[in-house]
Design an enzyme around this catalytic site. Sequence first.
Site, PDB file in Angstrom:
ATOM      1  N   LEU A  32      -9.451  19.728  -3.581  1.00  0.00           N
ATOM      2  CA  LEU A  32      -9.808  18.225  -3.389  1.00  0.00           C
ATOM      3  C   LEU A  32     -10.263  18.427  -1.968  1.00  0.00           C
ATOM      4  O   LEU A  32      -9.406  18.833  -0.917  1.00  0.00           O
ATOM      5  CB  LEU A  32      -8.440  17.177  -3.366  1.00  0.00           C
ATOM      6  CG  LEU A  32      -8.764  16.028  -2.873  1.00  0.00           C
ATOM      7  CD1 LEU A  32      -9.607  15.232  -3.933  1.00  0.00           C
ATOM      8  CD2 LEU A  32      -7.512  15.326  -2.976  1.00  0.00           C
ATOM      9  N   HIS A  79       2.054  -0.795   7.779  1.00  0.00           N
ATOM     10  CA  HIS A  79       1.481   0.385   8.025  1.00  0.00           C
ATOM     11  C   HIS A  79       2.191   1.696   7.255  1.00  0.00           C
ATOM     12  O   HIS A  79       1.815   2.446   7.082  1.00  0.00           O
ATOM     13  CB  HIS A  79       0.708   0.442   9.481  1.00  0.00           C
ATOM     14  CG  HIS A  79      -0.052  -0.570   9.996  1.00  0.00           C
ATOM     15  ND1 HIS A  79      -1.266  -0.932   9.494  1.00  0.00           N
ATOM     16  CD2 HIS A  79      -0.181  -1.234  11.096  1.00  0.00           C
ATOM     17  CE1 HIS A  79      -1.800  -1.667   9.876  1.00  0.00           C
ATOM     18  NE2 HIS A  79      -1.223  -1.919  10.876  1.00  0.00           N
ATOM     19  N   ARG A 127      -0.912  -8.013   5.680  1.00  0.00           N
ATOM     20  CA  ARG A 127      -0.539  -8.944   4.823  1.00  0.00           C
ATOM     21  C   ARG A 127       0.769  -8.629   4.070  1.00  0.00           C
ATOM     22  O   ARG A 127       1.424  -9.361   3.589  1.00  0.00           O
ATOM     23  CB  ARG A 127      -1.745  -9.225   4.107  1.00  0.00           C
ATOM     24  CG  ARG A 127      -2.625 -10.215   4.730  1.00  0.00           C
ATOM     25  CD  ARG A 127      -3.966 -10.564   4.067  1.00  0.00           C
ATOM     26  NE  ARG A 127      -4.729  -9.258   4.267  1.00  0.00           N
ATOM     27  CZ  ARG A 127      -6.092  -8.928   3.764  1.00  0.00           C
ATOM     28  NH1 ARG A 127      -6.540  -9.790   2.619  1.00  0.00           N
ATOM     29  NH2 ARG A 127      -6.781  -7.830   4.336  1.00  0.00           N
ATOM     30  N   TRP A 128       0.624  -7.168   3.675  1.00  0.00           N
ATOM     31  CA  TRP A 128       2.087  -6.767   2.768  1.00  0.00           C
ATOM     32  C   TRP A 128       3.092  -7.059   3.683  1.00  0.00           C
ATOM     33  O   TRP A 128       3.942  -7.611   2.931  1.00  0.00           O
ATOM     34  CB  TRP A 128       1.847  -5.259   2.514  1.00  0.00           C
ATOM     35  CG  TRP A 128       2.657  -4.606   1.788  1.00  0.00           C
ATOM     36  CD1 TRP A 128       2.849  -4.570   0.260  1.00  0.00           C
ATOM     37  CD2 TRP A 128       4.253  -4.346   2.270  1.00  0.00           C
ATOM     38  NE1 TRP A 128       3.958  -4.006  -0.035  1.00  0.00           N
ATOM     39  CE2 TRP A 128       4.827  -3.520   1.022  1.00  0.00           C
ATOM     40  CE3 TRP A 128       4.794  -4.129   3.283  1.00  0.00           C
ATOM     41  CZ2 TRP A 128       6.141  -3.346   1.012  1.00  0.00           C
ATOM     42  CZ3 TRP A 128       6.092  -3.710   3.425  1.00  0.00           C
ATOM     43  CH2 TRP A 128       6.613  -3.183   2.244  1.00  0.00           C
ATOM     44  N   ASP A 165      -7.086  -1.291   2.680  1.00  0.00           N
ATOM     45  CA  ASP A 165      -6.586  -2.637   3.259  1.00  0.00           C
ATOM     46  C   ASP A 165      -5.537  -3.459   2.986  1.00  0.00           C
ATOM     47  O   ASP A 165      -5.399  -3.402   1.720  1.00  0.00           O
ATOM     48  CB  ASP A 165      -8.095  -3.330   3.338  1.00  0.00           C
ATOM     49  CG  ASP A 165      -8.096  -4.157   4.588  1.00  0.00           C
ATOM     50  OD1 ASP A 165      -7.363  -4.550   5.380  1.00  0.00           O
ATOM     51  OD2 ASP A 165      -9.018  -5.474   4.266  1.00  0.00           O
TER      52      ASP A 165
HETATM   53  C1  IPE Z   1     -11.492  -1.896   7.403  1.00  0.00           C
HETATM   54  O1  IPE Z   1     -10.358  -2.985   7.283  1.00  0.00           O
HETATM   55  C2  IPE Z   1     -10.592  -0.656   8.142  1.00  0.00           C
HETATM   56  C3  IPE Z   1      -9.722   0.042   7.613  1.00  0.00           C
HETATM   57  C4  IPE Z   1      -9.284  -0.240   6.589  1.00  0.00           C
HETATM   58  C5  IPE Z   1      -9.317   1.041   8.284  1.00  0.00           C
HETATM   59  P1  IPE Z   1     -10.306  -4.400   8.438  1.00  0.00           P
HETATM   60  O2  IPE Z   1      -8.953  -5.050   8.063  1.00  0.00           O
HETATM   61  O3  IPE Z   1     -10.506  -3.401   9.986  1.00  0.00           O
HETATM   62  O4  IPE Z   1     -11.471  -4.692   8.254  1.00  0.00           O
HETATM   63  P2  IPE Z   1     -11.989  -6.455   8.302  1.00  0.00           P
HETATM   64  O5  IPE Z   1     -11.623  -6.766   9.765  1.00  0.00           O
HETATM   65  O6  IPE Z   1     -10.892  -7.337   7.420  1.00  0.00           O
HETATM   66  O7  IPE Z   1     -13.380  -6.715   7.723  1.00  0.00           O
HETATM   67  C1  IPE Z   2      -5.305  -1.827   6.997  1.00  0.00           C
HETATM   68  O1  IPE Z   2      -4.666  -2.811   6.823  1.00  0.00           O
HETATM   69  C2  IPE Z   2      -5.106  -0.962   8.016  1.00  0.00           C
HETATM   70  C3  IPE Z   2      -6.003  -0.688   9.214  1.00  0.00           C
HETATM   71  C4  IPE Z   2      -6.896  -1.373   9.503  1.00  0.00           C
HETATM   72  C5  IPE Z   2      -5.816   0.495  10.084  1.00  0.00           C
HETATM   73  P1  IPE Z   2      -4.834  -4.138   8.035  1.00  0.00           P
HETATM   74  O2  IPE Z   2      -4.130  -3.907   9.223  1.00  0.00           O
HETATM   75  O3  IPE Z   2      -6.214  -4.423   8.023  1.00  0.00           O
HETATM   76  O4  IPE Z   2      -4.017  -5.330   7.103  1.00  0.00           O
HETATM   77  P2  IPE Z   2      -4.583  -6.693   6.694  1.00  0.00           P
HETATM   78  O5  IPE Z   2      -5.955  -6.640   6.432  1.00  0.00           O
HETATM   79  O6  IPE Z   2      -4.434  -7.446   8.168  1.00  0.00           O
HETATM   80  O7  IPE Z   2      -3.597  -7.325   5.847  1.00  0.00           O
HETATM   81 MG    MG Z   3      -7.567  -5.766   7.197  1.00  0.00          MG
END
Ligand code: IPE
Ligand code: IPE
Ligand code: MG
Length: 244
Positions: A135, A41, A28-29, A24
């Site tokens: 793995l 991403h 934000r990065w 996750d």
């Molecule tokens: C969880 O992250 C799903 C994945 C990393 C694939 P999200 O960004 O979707 O989760 P919430 O919305 O912060 O709970």
């Molecule tokens: C995780 O990063 C990737 C997926 C959920 C696909 P996010 O897209 O949730 O990134 P944040 O949480 O908004 O920073």
């Molecule tokens: Mg997220």
Amino acid sequence: MEVLPSHSLTKGGALPEHIAIIMDGNGRWAEKRALQRLRGHEQGAEAVREAVKGCAELGVRYLTLFAFSSENWSRPIEEINHLMGLFRFFFKKEIKSLLENGVQVRFIGHINRLPEDIQDLIKEICEITRDNSKLILTIALSYGGQAEIVDAMKALGRKIQAGEIDPEAIDEAMIACNLETADIPDPDMLIRTSGEKRISNFLLWQCAYTEFFFLDVLWPDFRKPHLEAAIEEFSRRHRRYGAL
Ligand code: IPE
Ligand code: IPE
Ligand code: MG
């Protein structure tokens, strides 16, 4: 969490057999750098390579990565399309190195919701790497823990209806056997990056006694020292499973 150099990993300390990661913080990065979320991403792919390589080198047998949740389908269509493009690119590009590095790739989740060409790629990766065993990499794609439990309940319901099982015979083991993770052990460690402290519908059943590690690092910045630091902390934890 303090990041320790690799040589400080406790020799002989308990090594987790199975690590699950909620990757996750990509958005934000990117936002921190005034870039589009999509760039985050893209950068996340390097962290995926690092996690896979790191686990293989450290001797971790199972790695499960949360790449896209059932709930992520509710994101803007542009972001979903871009993520699908990245999955397509990543699978095509990495298939050879995964094969050569002894990684067996599996998928859990509602794969049938993905574009057909990605479904084909997924079948191909699973088929090509099926004899590898160094793995076991499970990629959770279009995955939700509650949906997985719903599917298992439907399967059990059908068996009851067909007279194949007695409802009284249902126990924890039988439910676990009807989950997509039936033949892999429950995670010993769950790592979530980005600072969020929640499970977001990942491996709900399987995490009953998993040790949780919430790291402040954003996923694109995740590297082997973060993995090693978490494993090091894991080796110092005392798992009791409700007993004394
Ligand atoms: C969880 O992250 C799903 C994945 C990393 C694939 P999200 O960004 O979707 O989760 P919430 O919305 O912060 O709970
Ligand atoms: C995780 O990063 C990737 C997926 C959920 C696909 P996010 O897209 O949730 O990134 P944040 O949480 O908004 O920073
Ligand atoms: Mg997220």
